[in-house]
Design a protein around this motif. Structure first.
Motif, PDB file in Angstrom:
ATOM      1  N   ASN A 133      -3.382   9.728  -3.027  1.00  0.00           N
ATOM      2  CA  ASN A 133      -2.581   8.742  -2.305  1.00  0.00           C
ATOM      3  C   ASN A 133      -3.432   7.902  -1.374  1.00  0.00           C
ATOM      4  O   ASN A 133      -3.111   6.735  -1.110  1.00  0.00           O
ATOM      5  CB  ASN A 133      -1.475   9.451  -1.510  1.00  0.00           C
ATOM      6  N   TRP A 134      -4.523   8.478  -0.871  1.00  0.00           N
ATOM      7  CA  TRP A 134      -5.411   7.709   0.004  1.00  0.00           C
ATOM      8  C   TRP A 134      -6.111   6.606  -0.774  1.00  0.00           C
ATOM      9  O   TRP A 134      -6.358   5.518  -0.243  1.00  0.00           O
ATOM     10  CB  TRP A 134      -6.434   8.637   0.658  1.00  0.00           C
ATOM     11  N   MET A 172      -3.689   3.932  -1.177  1.00  0.00           N
ATOM     12  CA  MET A 172      -3.563   3.248   0.106  1.00  0.00           C
ATOM     13  C   MET A 172      -4.657   2.197   0.282  1.00  0.00           C
ATOM     14  O   MET A 172      -4.413   1.088   0.780  1.00  0.00           O
ATOM     15  CB  MET A 172      -3.627   4.261   1.253  1.00  0.00           C
ATOM     16  N   GLU A 173      -5.872   2.529  -0.148  1.00  0.00           N
ATOM     17  CA  GLU A 173      -6.976   1.579  -0.056  1.00  0.00           C
ATOM     18  C   GLU A 173      -6.717   0.362  -0.937  1.00  0.00           C
ATOM     19  O   GLU A 173      -6.999  -0.776  -0.532  1.00  0.00           O
ATOM     20  CB  GLU A 173      -8.285   2.257  -0.466  1.00  0.00           C
ATOM     21  N   ARG A 192      -4.163  -1.736   0.762  1.00  0.00           N
ATOM     22  CA  ARG A 192      -4.750  -2.409   1.931  1.00  0.00           C
ATOM     23  C   ARG A 192      -5.490  -3.676   1.513  1.00  0.00           C
ATOM     24  O   ARG A 192      -5.447  -4.695   2.213  1.00  0.00           O
ATOM     25  CB  ARG A 192      -5.704  -1.455   2.656  1.00  0.00           C
ATOM     26  N   GLN A 245       1.586  -1.293   3.264  1.00  0.00           N
ATOM     27  CA  GLN A 245       0.882  -0.076   3.673  1.00  0.00           C
ATOM     28  C   GLN A 245       1.796   0.932   4.355  1.00  0.00           C
ATOM     29  O   GLN A 245       1.787   2.111   4.019  1.00  0.00           O
ATOM     30  CB  GLN A 245      -0.277  -0.424   4.626  1.00  0.00           C
ATOM     31  N   GLU A 246       2.563   0.474   5.335  1.00  0.00           N
ATOM     32  CA  GLU A 246       3.388   1.391   6.114  1.00  0.00           C
ATOM     33  C   GLU A 246       4.495   2.002   5.254  1.00  0.00           C
ATOM     34  O   GLU A 246       4.814   3.184   5.376  1.00  0.00           O
ATOM     35  CB  GLU A 246       3.986   0.679   7.324  1.00  0.00           C
ATOM     36  N   ARG A 260       2.879   4.613   3.096  1.00  0.00           N
ATOM     37  CA  ARG A 260       2.467   5.774   3.897  1.00  0.00           C
ATOM     38  C   ARG A 260       3.658   6.701   4.159  1.00  0.00           C
ATOM     39  O   ARG A 260       3.530   7.922   4.026  1.00  0.00           O
ATOM     40  CB  ARG A 260       1.860   5.315   5.222  1.00  0.00           C
ATOM     41  N   ARG A 261       4.804   6.143   4.500  1.00  0.00           N
ATOM     42  CA  ARG A 261       5.987   6.964   4.774  1.00  0.00           C
ATOM     43  C   ARG A 261       6.443   7.708   3.521  1.00  0.00           C
ATOM     44  O   ARG A 261       6.735   8.908   3.573  1.00  0.00           O
ATOM     45  CB  ARG A 261       7.133   6.087   5.303  1.00  0.00           C
ATOM     46  N   ALA A 279       4.685   8.379   0.787  1.00  0.00           N
ATOM     47  CA  ALA A 279       3.664   9.328   0.335  1.00  0.00           C
ATOM     48  C   ALA A 279       3.697  10.596   1.179  1.00  0.00           C
ATOM     49  O   ALA A 279       3.521  11.701   0.656  1.00  0.00           O
ATOM     50  CB  ALA A 279       2.279   8.679   0.409  1.00  0.00           C
ATOM     51  N   ARG A 280       3.946  10.457   2.470  1.00  0.00           N
ATOM     52  CA  ARG A 280       4.003  11.623   3.357  1.00  0.00           C
ATOM     53  C   ARG A 280       5.161  12.543   2.964  1.00  0.00           C
ATOM     54  O   ARG A 280       4.985  13.760   2.847  1.00  0.00           O
ATOM     55  CB  ARG A 280       4.158  11.182   4.811  1.00  0.00           C
TER      56      ARG A 280
END
Length: 208
Positions: A150-151, A154-155, A158, A165-166, A169-170, A172-173
């Motif tokens: 997931n990181w 995210m890249e 970005r 992104q946000e 992130r939510r 994926a968490r």
């Protein structure tokens, strides 16, 4: 002069540190291996220093140095082992099943809703996250690959579309917590995330 009492105290200090929650959770399957490694390491060092006659004022410095080195060495082993276990666990619970054909994001969203209605929450969360990933790929903001984390996604986001992104992130968490962490999904949070994605897709003319 024997330093065995000193090593016993150092061992107790190190065990206290390594038995805290953040370390003991790294490998339930290997419960007790940290203490065994610690026993071996400190006993080996003790045997070496039993043969060395150290001045009293130097003993404390040597003791502290050995404890620090032992901590660093064991932390490295813990990190390597926990990473290996995590990768193995994720491989066993891969996001896509073997041979699964990627469909449209709306298909995954519909299935997420249906699974939630039958309270199959883990699969519902997986399908909701797949809906998001597939949507991002359809927009050419990411490229889905089995090996990516997931990181890494995210890249890509970005670089290609920072505004998402946000949101990613939510989602994926929550996905990581439910799919890999075996936590229980909050029903309200799930539907909130469904509504959030539907709203995004409505605004961009991509829903349904």
């Amino acid at each position: 002069m024997s330093n065995v009492p000193m090593w016993s105290e150092d061992k107790e200090r190190l065990v206290d540190i390594l038995s805290t929650e953040e370390f003991t959770q790294s490998s339930k399957a290997g419960e007790g291996w940290i203490e065994k490694a610690l026993d071996y390491l400190l006993e080996l060092i003790a045997r070496v220093f039993e043969r060395v006659d150290l001045p009293t004022e130097a003993a404390g410095t040597v003791s502290t140095t050995v404890v620090v080195v032992a901590i660093l060495a064991l932390l490295a082993v813990i990190y390597w082992t926990s990473r290996k276990l995590m990768l193995h666990s994720k491989k066993e619970r891969a996001l896509f099943t073997q041979g699964e054909k990627i469909r449209r994001h709306t298909d995954y969203l519909l299935e997420a809703r249906q699974l939630a209605q039958t309270e199959e929450w883990r699969e519902a969360v997986r399908h909701l996250f797949l809906a998001l990933l597939v949507y991002l790929q359809e927009k050419s903001w990411i490229r889905i690959e089995q090996w990516k984390t997931n990181w890494e996604y995210m890249e890509e986001i970005r670089h290609n579309h920072p505004a998402m992104q946000e949101v990613f992130r939510r989602h994926a968490r929550i996905f990581d917590q439910i799919w890999y962490g075996q936590k229980t999904i909050d029903e309200e949070v799930f539907w909130k995330h469904v509504n959030e994605l539907e709203q995004i897709w409505r605004e961009e003319g991509h829903h349904g």
